[in-house]
Design a protein around this motif. Sequence first.
Motif, PDB file in Angstrom:
ATOM      1  N   SER A 125      -7.084  -0.157 -10.673  1.00  0.00           N
ATOM      2  CA  SER A 125      -5.965  -0.858 -11.306  1.00  0.00           C
ATOM      3  C   SER A 125      -4.825  -0.991 -10.302  1.00  0.00           C
ATOM      4  CB  SER A 125      -5.473  -0.081 -12.528  1.00  0.00           C
ATOM      5  OG  SER A 125      -6.487   0.040 -13.496  1.00  0.00           O
ATOM      6  N   LEU A 126      -4.367  -2.205 -10.085  1.00  0.00           N
ATOM      7  CA  LEU A 126      -3.245  -2.421  -9.176  1.00  0.00           C
ATOM      8  C   LEU A 126      -2.026  -1.690  -9.729  1.00  0.00           C
ATOM      9  CD1 LEU A 126      -2.037  -3.765  -6.700  1.00  0.00           C
ATOM     10  CD2 LEU A 126      -1.609  -5.798  -8.082  1.00  0.00           C
ATOM     11  N   THR A 127      -1.458  -0.815  -8.918  1.00  0.00           N
ATOM     12  CA  THR A 127      -0.354   0.039  -9.362  1.00  0.00           C
ATOM     13  C   THR A 127       0.893  -0.250  -8.547  1.00  0.00           C
ATOM     14  OG1 THR A 127      -1.965   1.769  -9.914  1.00  0.00           O
ATOM     15  CG2 THR A 127       0.359   2.428  -9.748  1.00  0.00           C
ATOM     16  N   PRO A 128       1.994  -0.626  -9.190  1.00  0.00           N
ATOM     17  CA  PRO A 128       3.245  -0.854  -8.449  1.00  0.00           C
ATOM     18  C   PRO A 128       3.874   0.495  -8.052  1.00  0.00           C
ATOM     19  CG  PRO A 128       3.256  -1.943 -10.612  1.00  0.00           C
ATOM     20  CD  PRO A 128       2.142  -0.942 -10.613  1.00  0.00           C
ATOM     21  N   PHE A 129       3.749   0.848  -6.791  1.00  0.00           N
ATOM     22  CA  PHE A 129       4.338   2.101  -6.325  1.00  0.00           C
ATOM     23  C   PHE A 129       5.773   1.855  -5.873  1.00  0.00           C
ATOM     24  CE2 PHE A 129      -0.176   3.132  -5.893  1.00  0.00           C
ATOM     25  CZ  PHE A 129      -0.190   4.409  -6.438  1.00  0.00           C
ATOM     26  N   PRO A 130       6.696   2.735  -6.273  1.00  0.00           N
ATOM     27  CA  PRO A 130       8.091   2.586  -5.838  1.00  0.00           C
ATOM     28  C   PRO A 130       8.175   2.475  -4.315  1.00  0.00           C
ATOM     29  CG  PRO A 130       7.904   4.323  -7.477  1.00  0.00           C
ATOM     30  CD  PRO A 130       6.501   3.917  -7.125  1.00  0.00           C
ATOM     31  N   GLY A 131       9.073   1.605  -3.862  1.00  0.00           N
ATOM     32  CA  GLY A 131       9.256   1.420  -2.430  1.00  0.00           C
ATOM     33  C   GLY A 131       8.528   0.232  -1.853  1.00  0.00           C
ATOM     34  N   THR A 132       7.568  -0.343  -2.610  1.00  0.00           N
ATOM     35  CA  THR A 132       6.807  -1.479  -2.105  1.00  0.00           C
ATOM     36  C   THR A 132       7.413  -2.789  -2.581  1.00  0.00           C
ATOM     37  OG1 THR A 132       5.301  -1.522  -4.008  1.00  0.00           O
ATOM     38  CG2 THR A 132       4.692  -0.107  -2.159  1.00  0.00           C
ATOM     39  N   GLU A 133       7.107  -3.874  -1.888  1.00  0.00           N
ATOM     40  CA  GLU A 133       7.589  -5.194  -2.289  1.00  0.00           C
ATOM     41  C   GLU A 133       6.984  -5.614  -3.623  1.00  0.00           C
ATOM     42  OE1 GLU A 133       8.594  -8.060   1.233  1.00  0.00           O
ATOM     43  OE2 GLU A 133       6.747  -6.983   1.769  1.00  0.00           O
ATOM     44  N   TYR A 134       5.741  -5.195  -3.859  1.00  0.00           N
ATOM     45  CA  TYR A 134       5.116  -5.553  -5.133  1.00  0.00           C
ATOM     46  C   TYR A 134       5.859  -4.893  -6.293  1.00  0.00           C
ATOM     47  CZ  TYR A 134       1.559  -6.503  -8.626  1.00  0.00           C
ATOM     48  OH  TYR A 134       0.921  -6.951  -9.747  1.00  0.00           O
ATOM     49  N   TYR A 135       6.271  -3.647  -6.119  1.00  0.00           N
ATOM     50  CA  TYR A 135       7.056  -2.960  -7.148  1.00  0.00           C
ATOM     51  C   TYR A 135       8.349  -3.729  -7.419  1.00  0.00           C
ATOM     52  CZ  TYR A 135       9.750   0.733  -9.481  1.00  0.00           C
ATOM     53  OH  TYR A 135      10.513   1.446 -10.380  1.00  0.00           O
ATOM     54  N   ASP A 136       9.041  -4.127  -6.366  1.00  0.00           N
ATOM     55  CA  ASP A 136      10.286  -4.887  -6.535  1.00  0.00           C
ATOM     56  C   ASP A 136      10.038  -6.188  -7.289  1.00  0.00           C
ATOM     57  OD1 ASP A 136      11.500  -2.868  -5.094  1.00  0.00           O
ATOM     58  OD2 ASP A 136      11.517  -3.974  -3.195  1.00  0.00           O
ATOM     59  N   LYS A 137       8.900  -6.826  -7.016  1.00  0.00           N
ATOM     60  CA  LYS A 137       8.583  -8.099  -7.660  1.00  0.00           C
ATOM     61  C   LYS A 137       8.367  -7.935  -9.161  1.00  0.00           C
ATOM     62  CE  LYS A 137       5.052 -11.767  -7.662  1.00  0.00           C
ATOM     63  NZ  LYS A 137       6.022 -12.890  -7.750  1.00  0.00           N
ATOM     64  N   VAL A 138       7.564  -6.925  -9.555  1.00  0.00           N
ATOM     65  CA  VAL A 138       7.298  -6.764 -10.987  1.00  0.00           C
ATOM     66  C   VAL A 138       8.552  -6.307 -11.734  1.00  0.00           C
ATOM     67  CG1 VAL A 138       4.826  -6.352 -10.671  1.00  0.00           C
ATOM     68  CG2 VAL A 138       6.387  -4.406 -10.711  1.00  0.00           C
ATOM     69  N   VAL A 139       9.428  -5.559 -11.061  1.00  0.00           N
ATOM     70  CA  VAL A 139      10.693  -5.175 -11.695  1.00  0.00           C
ATOM     71  C   VAL A 139      11.558  -6.411 -11.916  1.00  0.00           C
ATOM     72  CG1 VAL A 139      12.862  -3.925 -11.346  1.00  0.00           C
ATOM     73  CG2 VAL A 139      10.686  -2.795 -10.862  1.00  0.00           C
ATOM     74  N   ARG A 140      11.678  -7.276 -10.890  1.00  0.00           N
ATOM     75  CA  ARG A 140      12.469  -8.512 -11.027  1.00  0.00           C
ATOM     76  C   ARG A 140      11.934  -9.383 -12.152  1.00  0.00           C
ATOM     77  NH1 ARG A 140      12.006  -8.749  -5.371  1.00  0.00           N
ATOM     78  NH2 ARG A 140      10.437 -10.401  -5.608  1.00  0.00           N
ATOM     79  N   ASP A 141      10.617  -9.434 -12.267  1.00  0.00           N
ATOM     80  CA  ASP A 141       9.996 -10.305 -13.264  1.00  0.00           C
ATOM     81  C   ASP A 141       9.886  -9.643 -14.640  1.00  0.00           C
ATOM     82  OD1 ASP A 141       9.766 -12.106 -11.228  1.00  0.00           O
ATOM     83  OD2 ASP A 141       7.621 -11.773 -10.878  1.00  0.00           O
ATOM     84  N   GLY A 142      10.384  -8.418 -14.774  1.00  0.00           N
ATOM     85  CA  GLY A 142      10.349  -7.727 -16.057  1.00  0.00           C
ATOM     86  C   GLY A 142       8.960  -7.347 -16.518  1.00  0.00           C
ATOM     87  N   LEU A 143       8.047  -7.079 -15.561  1.00  0.00           N
ATOM     88  CA  LEU A 143       6.652  -6.826 -15.911  1.00  0.00           C
ATOM     89  C   LEU A 143       6.191  -5.400 -15.612  1.00  0.00           C
ATOM     90  CD1 LEU A 143       5.178 -10.175 -14.513  1.00  0.00           C
ATOM     91  CD2 LEU A 143       5.576  -9.584 -16.916  1.00  0.00           C
ATOM     92  N   LEU A 144       7.116  -4.532 -15.241  1.00  0.00           N
ATOM     93  CA  LEU A 144       6.714  -3.184 -14.844  1.00  0.00           C
ATOM     94  C   LEU A 144       5.966  -2.465 -15.971  1.00  0.00           C
ATOM     95  CD1 LEU A 144       6.815  -1.115 -12.545  1.00  0.00           C
ATOM     96  CD2 LEU A 144       8.966  -0.259 -13.496  1.00  0.00           C
ATOM     97  N   GLY A 145       6.387  -2.660 -17.213  1.00  0.00           N
ATOM     98  CA  GLY A 145       5.737  -2.006 -18.339  1.00  0.00           C
ATOM     99  C   GLY A 145       4.350  -2.524 -18.638  1.00  0.00           C
TER     100      GLY A 145
END
Length: 529
Positions: A390-410
Amino acid sequence: MANILLVCLDNQAYGPNIRVLSSLANGGGHRAWMLFFHKPAPTYLRRFPETPGELAGFERLLEELNIGVVGLSVMTHEFDRAVEVSKSARKKGRHVIWGGIHPTVRPGECLEHADAVCIADAEGVFVPYLDALDAGGDRRLPSFVLKDEDPEEVRKSGRIYIERDLDSVPVPDYTVEHCFYGAGDDVRPMTWDDYRRLNTWEGSYYRLLTSRGCMYHCSYCMNNFFWRCYGESSLRRRSPGNCIEELVQAREMMPFIRGVNIQDDSFFMGSDEWLTEFIALYKEKINLPFVCRLIPKYTNRRRLALLADARLIHVEVGLQTGSRRMAHTVYERFQENENFLEVDALLSEYGVTKTYDTLVDNVYETPEDVLATLDVLLELKRPYYIGAYSLTPFPGTEYYDKVVRDGLLGKMADAYNSPLYATNPDQYYTPKTLRRLIEASPYTPNPILRYCGNHWRSNLVKWLAPFLMAWRNYVVGIINWGRNKAPWFLQLALVLAALWGKLRLKRARKSGSLERTAEQPVCDTEGVR
């Protein structure tokens, strides 16, 4: 002199990072012990904390050994457990230090539970920190952030230590005489039998790290963070002689070693000269089967021939996705499928078995993206194995920043509570049928797999996919039994799989069905260290 207890929270008893720190501390005038609280990664529905008996044993150990400093190596999914262990240590008045990936990217969060955190390499400053702590001196040393400091200000000021000379780092301390482990109801001294029982392949494959860093900086990977912070300085490598000396010492200490597991993100990222020298020394002084990880872009026939001659038996390679859209625009991973398939054919030609990693449960994917991955799997030369994570958004990565901006972290796997294997029922999942087809692909005849891919929405395929997955689970269960309980069985399976791969490839070329012969180098290595 400081007495320090180094704690590893990983799911096995390897812990090479704390083992290096143990070597440094013991060689620098201090005394170090190691404790391995080995637990599975948490899930949304289940946690695996240290038991009351283990925490009581930990506190007893602090008293018996007169421990003054407790150091923890912490990954994101180990955060909650690190908090509880730190509470026990601080309750007893011990000085607590956190290091590792999570304190590096989230130091402020970690300082709430520790007296200091390390936000970069520690090898060159760990002993000076212990010296300063023991003497009551100034502890504001490179890489260390103290309780009253702003971590980002420390980072911006350049007070960071990066170990550029990896040959100066001592080999990991694998002695068991000063090791302990969590035994469920208590903490017990570790024996060699315990060490073997707690590790995969019964500890028979020694884990070697020849380099740090990765040539890629994929948006979802922690190397993405290091590239953004330190650029190419995050890429470093030991000399071949230094690596071989570690293996020589390991074999003397652990005669049960049957092979070597090279842990580099990409063993092929260095120069041809380095690789040639390493292999010559390896064949002369070690000459055991080994496995490694590689990136197709830096792989060619000459390099594979060199390693196969030195007993390379298995590789792990990241496919991640067959979708060019996902690879380039979401993952920032510039790998082409044609190059990947050429290297796959080369690996079969040289009798090297293969595990390919794929990413699923990505909220940005479409069914077409997943089917593109399945299309690549249909072109692979068998046998191969698939790991689906499962693709996991780890803090500190650009992917994490992207899903946070897009409101998709949950909607994604939680790095704290279900990394790599999503378990939250409310998140996005790859369509179940498609995921089953990907995971079952190595064990499903291609005509059936192709039909299922073309008709994955049909009731017939939805009915069939669970049976394909059950067959896959049965085969993988046998493989895992061999890996953990009978290394000889796994070795035999790898040999038979390699022979099967060679025969299939030979038949394909004879029949003319193989378009890519991969006779030429797949990729030159100009500019690659």
